[in-house]
Write an enzyme that holds these catalytic residues in place. Sequence first.
Site, mmCIF file in Angstrom:
data_model
loop_
_atom_site.group_PDB
_atom_site.id
_atom_site.type_symbol
_atom_site.label_atom_id
_atom_site.label_comp_id
_atom_site.label_asym_id
_atom_site.label_seq_id
_atom_site.Cartn_x
_atom_site.Cartn_y
_atom_site.Cartn_z
ATOM 1 N N SER A 1 0.649 -1.075 0.015
ATOM 2 C CA SER A 1 -0.085 0.108 -0.059
ATOM 3 C C SER A 1 0.897 1.150 -0.080
ATOM 4 O O SER A 1 0.228 2.387 -0.176
ATOM 5 C CB SER A 1 -0.991 0.059 1.199
ATOM 6 O OG SER A 1 -1.738 -0.967 1.211
ATOM 7 N N THR A 2 1.977 1.203 0.493
ATOM 8 C CA THR A 2 2.857 2.476 0.277
ATOM 9 C C THR A 2 3.004 3.037 -1.133
ATOM 10 O O THR A 2 3.076 4.311 -1.330
ATOM 11 C CB THR A 2 4.268 2.084 0.775
ATOM 12 O OG1 THR A 2 4.959 1.191 -0.025
ATOM 13 C CG2 THR A 2 4.482 2.110 2.285
#
Length: 597
Positions: free
Chosen positions: A315-316
């Site tokens: 998700s980064t």
Amino acid sequence: MLRTRSSRLRRVVALGIVVVTALVFLIRLVDVQMVSAAALNADAKDKRAVPVSIPSLRGDIVDRNGEVLATTDERYDVQLSPKNTKLNGGTFWRTDTERGVGTVKVTSKQAFAEIGEVTGQKPEEIQKIVDDALKDNEKSDFAYVQRSIDLGQLNKLKELSIPWLTFESHHSRTYPNGAVGGNIIGFSGFEDVPQSGVEVSQNDCLTGTDGSETYERGADGVALPGSVVVEQKAVNGGTVQLTIDRDLQWEAQQAINAQVDKVGAASGYLVVMNVKTGELVAVAEDGSVDPNDVDASDPTKREARSFVAPYEPGSTFKMITAASLIDQGLATPATRNLTPDHLEPEPGVRFGDSFNHGPMQWTLTGILTQSSNVGTATLGNQMSPETRYDYLQKFGIGIRTEAGMPLEDTGMLIPYQDWDRQTAYNTMFGQGLSSTIVQTAGAFQAIANDGVRVPPSIVKSCTDADGKVHELDHGDKVTAVSKDTSDQVMAMLETVVHEGWFTKFIDIPGYRLAGKTGTAEQSDGQGGYRADFVHSFAGVFPADDPQYVAVASIAYPTAGDGGVAAITAFRDVAEATIRTFNIPPSTGEFTPLPTEY
């Protein structure tokens, strides 16, 4: 009359013989002293001259402030000629400068006692070394007295002026700070041959050029005074300066080790990068190797894994999709999207969020805050795979870094033409591709630096023996997105921290923070995914005046929350960085962007 003639003839013959003999000697003398002098001298010198190599010193590795991280310790071996200890009845003459009484006779037994006072040996021990050598070979000309003495001991032994005592220098690589930065510095193996890290990548700079000299010795093997001739001076190796800060590196290693131990993780990484320069001021990894004691470390943790161990970031990387959409004019932070918890956009393709929920009225900022795979992929699908691939490369994904390490991985970014339909969606939320933690830091550095990605660096320069400084080339700057886009994304990332579930874990009083969490599945190497995760957090501080990016990664925890561990490691190293570089507190208040409509 006949007797007189005979006598005269004998005198003439004798005189002739004398003259001829004299001429022969004269010719030979001329030949020796003039015609063949050079050749004869060279031949004689070759027979009595002893060549000696003068080893150069390997250069130091220092941190950004000049603190020594690796250096060369010169040590010396003490040797003697057993047969020569017996010359002249086991005695020699020595000038007594201390008492000013000219020369004094010294016995070998006295010399053994003097040597032992310096080396810590008993005279009997040295006598035994001599006796054993002569027992094996009555003409023995070599035996070790003591190995690896220091310079102070060497000078004391030289002051003794013992003619049959000789010395040989050798170098030993030492690392004054132990495991601090060991993963980056690297280490040396047998005979100090560099094996990893900067020791390998900067070997050309660190390696000097050996010199040479000769001295002449008499028939007894003793060096003749004043006979030393330096044929070539030794040139020492250069000094390599790194970008890391030694003290911050120590604190970062303490922080990541503590969190890995706390949650029973397989590994952990923690890097800090300067937003403006791309310089890595700390690159910490759990269980970093101590170059002074390599065998005591885990063999799997001796390399700089931050550069060679890519992982699926998860998700980064939703930040990259959001930035690409805004930069393309296809969305704003307030763009609305009714977001379900899972989606099957086309046959054979399915993905979902990490928690169950009904259709949510989230903005793009809300999608980033809630870390929604569905919302990210739905909006991101407005861009073609080619466009998204181009943005990923602009952010440094799939491109090998040139920070200064011997091995730097590209990560995995399959050409968009080869993406299957599932991969085409997965890459929008950080799956189906991989990056090193340094590459992840570089992506966030670009957003924090007005959209301009500066190549990461770990080696700053090489200063050669003449004092000339050579800066390393780490590549060109790349504009990933516009400044306006970066400003909007920074506001979104600050909202993520302000509104996220983890706010209480990351708070640093007086400082505004921006960042994004990541929880990513990893390949099991058999076409599927592991059941456990890599947890990470990538953040920027201070958010109102970005100075540094830090990324923490915790892999496969077994006894705790990996997400909290990564966030805690980030907070700890951010606080340490603020102290180290005296970063002033934030100014002004932040108003979060709308996350719902």
